[in-house]
Design a protein around this motif. Structure first.
Motif, PDB file in Angstrom:
ATOM      1  N   VAL A 148      47.615  44.549  44.627  1.00  0.00           N
ATOM      2  CA  VAL A 148      46.627  44.699  43.557  1.00  0.00           C
ATOM      3  C   VAL A 148      45.260  44.285  44.092  1.00  0.00           C
ATOM      4  CG1 VAL A 148      45.927  43.994  41.238  1.00  0.00           C
ATOM      5  CG2 VAL A 148      48.357  44.239  41.780  1.00  0.00           C
ATOM      6  N   PHE A 149      44.329  45.242  44.127  1.00  0.00           N
ATOM      7  CA  PHE A 149      42.983  44.965  44.621  1.00  0.00           C
ATOM      8  C   PHE A 149      41.959  45.541  43.640  1.00  0.00           C
ATOM      9  CE2 PHE A 149      45.492  44.291  48.316  1.00  0.00           C
ATOM     10  CZ  PHE A 149      44.799  43.332  49.063  1.00  0.00           C
ATOM     11  N   LEU A 150      40.941  44.715  43.321  1.00  0.00           N
ATOM     12  CA  LEU A 150      39.901  45.088  42.371  1.00  0.00           C
ATOM     13  C   LEU A 150      38.593  45.382  43.098  1.00  0.00           C
ATOM     14  CD1 LEU A 150      40.489  42.396  39.586  1.00  0.00           C
ATOM     15  CD2 LEU A 150      41.455  44.710  39.754  1.00  0.00           C
ATOM     16  N   TYR A 151      37.881  46.391  42.593  1.00  0.00           N
ATOM     17  CA  TYR A 151      36.600  46.793  43.170  1.00  0.00           C
ATOM     18  C   TYR A 151      35.600  47.008  42.039  1.00  0.00           C
ATOM     19  CZ  TYR A 151      38.914  47.803  47.638  1.00  0.00           C
ATOM     20  OH  TYR A 151      39.617  47.700  48.817  1.00  0.00           O
ATOM     21  N   GLY A 199      57.325  55.940  42.346  1.00  0.00           N
ATOM     22  CA  GLY A 199      57.225  56.531  41.016  1.00  0.00           C
ATOM     23  C   GLY A 199      57.581  55.577  39.893  1.00  0.00           C
ATOM     24  N   GLU A 200      58.217  54.429  40.195  1.00  0.00           N
ATOM     25  CA  GLU A 200      58.518  53.443  39.144  1.00  0.00           C
ATOM     26  C   GLU A 200      57.222  52.815  38.646  1.00  0.00           C
ATOM     27  OE1 GLU A 200      62.151  50.948  38.856  1.00  0.00           O
ATOM     28  OE2 GLU A 200      62.281  51.333  41.026  1.00  0.00           O
ATOM     29  N   LYS A 201      57.270  52.354  37.391  1.00  0.00           N
ATOM     30  CA  LYS A 201      56.066  51.818  36.744  1.00  0.00           C
ATOM     31  C   LYS A 201      56.312  50.398  36.255  1.00  0.00           C
ATOM     32  CE  LYS A 201      54.955  56.461  35.013  1.00  0.00           C
ATOM     33  NZ  LYS A 201      54.754  57.281  33.786  1.00  0.00           N
ATOM     34  N   ILE A 202      55.255  49.599  36.318  1.00  0.00           N
ATOM     35  CA  ILE A 202      55.268  48.270  35.696  1.00  0.00           C
ATOM     36  C   ILE A 202      53.956  48.105  34.926  1.00  0.00           C
ATOM     37  CG2 ILE A 202      56.732  47.198  37.456  1.00  0.00           C
ATOM     38  CD1 ILE A 202      54.212  45.954  38.651  1.00  0.00           C
ATOM     39  N   THR A 203      53.938  47.149  34.021  1.00  0.00           N
ATOM     40  CA  THR A 203      52.731  46.910  33.220  1.00  0.00           C
ATOM     41  C   THR A 203      52.017  45.662  33.711  1.00  0.00           C
ATOM     42  OG1 THR A 203      53.686  47.956  31.260  1.00  0.00           O
ATOM     43  CG2 THR A 203      51.844  46.447  30.910  1.00  0.00           C
ATOM     44  N   LEU A 204      50.749  45.830  34.057  1.00  0.00           N
ATOM     45  CA  LEU A 204      49.883  44.700  34.367  1.00  0.00           C
ATOM     46  C   LEU A 204      48.977  44.446  33.165  1.00  0.00           C
ATOM     47  CD1 LEU A 204      48.736  45.640  37.998  1.00  0.00           C
ATOM     48  CD2 LEU A 204      50.692  44.258  37.308  1.00  0.00           C
ATOM     49  N   ASN A 205      48.734  43.183  32.859  1.00  0.00           N
ATOM     50  CA  ASN A 205      47.847  42.816  31.751  1.00  0.00           C
ATOM     51  C   ASN A 205      46.546  42.249  32.317  1.00  0.00           C
ATOM     52  OD1 ASN A 205      49.659  43.318  29.399  1.00  0.00           O
ATOM     53  ND2 ASN A 205      50.915  41.804  30.466  1.00  0.00           N
ATOM     54  N   TRP A 206      45.457  42.524  31.641  1.00  0.00           N
ATOM     55  CA  TRP A 206      44.169  42.002  32.089  1.00  0.00           C
ATOM     56  C   TRP A 206      43.429  41.289  30.955  1.00  0.00           C
ATOM     57  CZ3 TRP A 206      40.253  43.959  29.192  1.00  0.00           C
ATOM     58  CH2 TRP A 206      40.367  45.248  28.683  1.00  0.00           C
ATOM     59  N   GLU A 207      42.566  40.356  31.369  1.00  0.00           N
ATOM     60  CA  GLU A 207      41.673  39.650  30.441  1.00  0.00           C
ATOM     61  C   GLU A 207      40.257  39.721  30.990  1.00  0.00           C
ATOM     62  OE1 GLU A 207      43.004  35.651  29.939  1.00  0.00           O
ATOM     63  OE2 GLU A 207      44.900  36.227  28.972  1.00  0.00           O
ATOM     64  N   PHE A 208      39.308  39.946  30.107  1.00  0.00           N
ATOM     65  CA  PHE A 208      37.896  40.073  30.484  1.00  0.00           C
ATOM     66  C   PHE A 208      37.114  39.085  29.629  1.00  0.00           C
ATOM     67  CE2 PHE A 208      33.831  42.645  30.305  1.00  0.00           C
ATOM     68  CZ  PHE A 208      33.517  42.482  31.644  1.00  0.00           C
ATOM     69  N   ASP A 209      36.544  38.022  30.253  1.00  0.00           N
ATOM     70  CA  ASP A 209      35.975  36.926  29.457  1.00  0.00           C
ATOM     71  C   ASP A 209      34.463  37.049  29.289  1.00  0.00           C
ATOM     72  OD1 ASP A 209      34.713  35.931  31.735  1.00  0.00           O
ATOM     73  OD2 ASP A 209      36.224  34.403  32.124  1.00  0.00           O
ATOM     74  N   SER A 210      33.875  36.051  28.608  1.00  0.00           N
ATOM     75  CA  SER A 210      32.448  36.105  28.268  1.00  0.00           C
ATOM     76  C   SER A 210      31.546  36.022  29.490  1.00  0.00           C
ATOM     77  CB  SER A 210      32.094  34.973  27.292  1.00  0.00           C
ATOM     78  OG  SER A 210      32.401  33.712  27.876  1.00  0.00           O
ATOM     79  N   ASN A 211      32.073  35.506  30.606  1.00  0.00           N
ATOM     80  CA  ASN A 211      31.300  35.450  31.845  1.00  0.00           C
ATOM     81  C   ASN A 211      31.469  36.712  32.691  1.00  0.00           C
ATOM     82  OD1 ASN A 211      30.135  32.933  31.391  1.00  0.00           O
ATOM     83  ND2 ASN A 211      31.913  31.860  32.229  1.00  0.00           N
ATOM     84  N   LYS A 212      32.157  37.724  32.119  1.00  0.00           N
ATOM     85  CA  LYS A 212      32.387  39.022  32.763  1.00  0.00           C
ATOM     86  C   LYS A 212      33.237  38.881  34.034  1.00  0.00           C
ATOM     87  CE  LYS A 212      28.147  40.889  30.818  1.00  0.00           C
ATOM     88  NZ  LYS A 212      26.821  41.479  31.038  1.00  0.00           N
ATOM     89  N   THR A 213      34.154  37.932  33.997  1.00  0.00           N
ATOM     90  CA  THR A 213      35.155  37.840  35.049  1.00  0.00           C
ATOM     91  C   THR A 213      36.466  38.400  34.513  1.00  0.00           C
ATOM     92  OG1 THR A 213      35.737  35.572  34.395  1.00  0.00           O
ATOM     93  CG2 THR A 213      34.089  35.822  36.111  1.00  0.00           C
ATOM     94  N   VAL A 214      37.296  38.933  35.422  1.00  0.00           N
ATOM     95  CA  VAL A 214      38.525  39.601  35.025  1.00  0.00           C
ATOM     96  C   VAL A 214      39.714  38.928  35.707  1.00  0.00           C
ATOM     97  CG1 VAL A 214      38.286  41.336  36.851  1.00  0.00           C
ATOM     98  CG2 VAL A 214      39.688  41.837  34.854  1.00  0.00           C
ATOM     99  N   LYS A 215      40.817  38.816  34.979  1.00  0.00           N
ATOM    100  CA  LYS A 215      42.067  38.290  35.521  1.00  0.00           C
ATOM    101  C   LYS A 215      43.177  39.302  35.272  1.00  0.00           C
ATOM    102  CE  LYS A 215      40.863  33.415  34.826  1.00  0.00           C
ATOM    103  NZ  LYS A 215      41.236  32.133  34.165  1.00  0.00           N
ATOM    104  N   ILE A 216      44.081  39.414  36.258  1.00  0.00           N
ATOM    105  CA  ILE A 216      45.214  40.340  36.164  1.00  0.00           C
ATOM    106  C   ILE A 216      46.510  39.523  36.158  1.00  0.00           C
ATOM    107  CG2 ILE A 216      46.372  42.319  37.187  1.00  0.00           C
ATOM    108  CD1 ILE A 216      43.561  42.958  36.353  1.00  0.00           C
TER     109      ILE A 216
END
Length: 543
Positions: A467-470, A498-515
């Protein structure tokens, strides 16, 4: 016990800090709002407790493990003394892996690398030490301002620097929003706020020492508070007063090198080059400010304006000098033609920002010009020519941003001051990497303090989750996207292609994201550094 709400403008050129100190429930917060001094050594190398701003200059004395910030460090830079140990304009190099090399004075070959996050922490520690000596009670909230165009990595680096400096409850606020908060709460302002009874499009043109930040907001009064919708923002642009100084400095250097006996900059040692550059750039800034102050009195009088002159004489190195140069209005306009022309660096990002939301000049109702470099006369004049009859309010007080940040800190827990209910946007979206491309995870106009999910599809048979964020935009080619954070996560089973999983994300007031995956945090753009840091932990700061 007193409650204290702190606002810090961590600027490219200088830093200021303001506070609202509440001792009694009946206190009027605006009566309790003040800008604090920042303790430092002044230009005469005297410890001074009466300076309202911290010049963004650092001198690192590695031999004696001492750091000086502020006026004294800037004086050393301006004089060209210890040029390899003095550092300026750190804010524009935050994030990523930006480093700077600092030698020992006693052994120029003994070099250490320091990253910009740690150097920013040094400024913030200077501020923290000064705050602790001037207020009582707890630091209930601290808001640090950042350019609106800062990406997740740069915002994370700012938070990390604040933590290293000793701040705990840290909030980030975009600089144009801080200026709006200050402007809308300014009791000394004679502006008629009934102007906002109907929605108005406001350009906040924020030009500091090293960044140009343009926000266009739709503002409307809402029973004494204000609804603010950010229509669009400019892309991150590292351009400001420092760059204008370099244009003028390049002219000085060209005149200096035109005399054969002075030789070329390229012929000198790295230390001599650094000394020459620091002296020329510092004198360019000095003479720019002096000329701007003098000519500003005569801008509407062409005859007297043409007579304003600024004589330039200073030593470059080893007795060699820049002499008998004279700055005039016409000469500055020629030197800065790439900056002030209709398609120059001041107007091009403004035009692009307006075009991104299909706005014309006639759609704009008010311009607020802010930032330290907004005081330079050619900037307001360039904007005036572009916008013609639209009012421009110069809101360039040194503490304009930190006061707005202090108001924001107070408003997080209180109701007495005018608030901004803001619908915000980022300059760029956040993407998640796939083998053969990118998927948009957080769009640029995503509301903060929100959560969501993403369906991750395995493109190979693996027992590992990559998992890599850009960050980037639709106008940016994917190969130019910038990495924020990433992880290779070992899994307890093999997933087939082809298998799938669900990732959850949070986006906070400082505009940082967590997975997250299965409740476990995988990736965060909020970088945490638990390692020791020499400059913060070992060196003495403004002893």
């Amino acid at each position: 016990m007193a409650k204290n709400y702190i606002g810090i403008d961590l600027g490219t050129t200088e830093t200021t800090v303001s506070v609202i100190e509440i001792e009694k429930i009946t206190d009027n917060p605006l009566d309790k709002l003040r800008t604090l001094d920042i303790y430092q050594y002044n230009e005469q190398f005297e410890f001074d407790k009466n300076i309202k701003s911290l010049q963004s200059s650092i001198y690192i004395d590695r031999d004696n493990k001492i750091i000086y910030t502020g006026k004294y460090a800037k004086k050393l830079y301006s004089d060209g003394n210890r040029p390899l140990n003095t550092i300026r304009s750190i804010k524009t190099r935050l994030g990523g892996e930006s480093m700077i090399e600092v030698p020992l004075d006693s052994d120029k070959n003994n070099i250490k690398n320091y990253d910009m996050t740690e150097l920013s922490a040094v400024f913030l520690k200077t501020v923290k030490m000064s705050i602790d000596k001037q207020i009582s009670g707890n630091l209930d909230e601290v808001t640090i301002t950042v350019p609106a165009g800062f990406n997740s990595d740069e915002r994370s680096s700012t938070i990390q620097a604040a933590r290293m400096a000793g701040f705990k409850n840290v909030n980030l606020l975009d600089e144009p929003t801080a200026v709006l908060l200050n402007f809308l709460n300014d009791e000394d302002n004679d502006f008629d706020y009934s102007f906002f009874n109907k929605p108005k499009n406001i350009v906040v043109y924020d030009i500091g020492g090293g960044t140009l930040d343009i926000s266009i907001a739709k503002v409307q009064d809402n029973d004494g508070d204000f609804d603010v919708k950010i229509i669009t923002r400019s892309k991150r642009m590292d351009f400001g007063g420092d760059n204008i100084d370099k244009y003028i400095a390049a002219y000085f250097l060209k005149e200096f090198e035109s005399l054969e006996e002075n030789g070329s900059l390229d012929e000198r040692t790295p230390e001599e080059q650094a000394q020459i550059v620091s002296r020329i750039v510092s004198n360019a800034e000095k003479h720019k400010i002096a000329f701007s102050q003098n000519i500003s009195k005569y801008l509407d009088n062409p005859r007297r304006r043409s007579r304003v002159k600024e004589s330039v004489n200073f030593e470059i190195i080893n007795g060699l000098k820049v002499t008998d140069l004279t700055l005039t209005d016409d000469l500055l306009k020629d030197i800065l033609k790439d900056v002030i022309s209709p398609n120059g660096m001041l107007l091009d990002p403004l035009k692009r920002t307006m075009q991104s939301s299909n706005l014309k000049n006639k759609d704009i109702d008010l311009i607020i010009l802010t930032g330290g470099s907004g005081k330079f006369y050619l900037i307001e004049e360039t904007l005036s020519k572009f916008f013609k009859d639209i009012e421009i309010i110069e809101f360039t007080k040194n503490n304009a941003v930190s006061v707005g940040a202090a108001i924001h800190s107070f408003n997080l827990h209180n109701e007495e001051l005018k608030k901004i209910g803001i619908a915000d946007v980022m300059s760029d979206s956040i993407y998640i990497k796939r083998n053969k491309g990118f998927d948009k995870l957080i769009p640029h106009d995503q509301e903060t303090n929100t959560k969501g999910s993403y369906e991750f599809v395995f493109e190979d048979t693996l027992d590992r989750l990559d998992v890599f964020l850009y960050y980037g935009s639709e106008q940016t080619k994917p190969y130019n996207y910038k990495e924020i954070a990433g992880v290779f996560k070992k899994l307890n089973k093999v997933y087939k292609k082809g298998e799938k999983i669900t990732l959850n994300w949070e986006f906070d007031s400082n505009k940082t994201v967590k997975i997250f995956f299965n409740g476990e945090e995988l990736v965060s753009s909020d970088r945490k550094n638990n390692n020791g840091n020499e400059l913060i932990d070992i060196f003495k700061l403004n002893p």
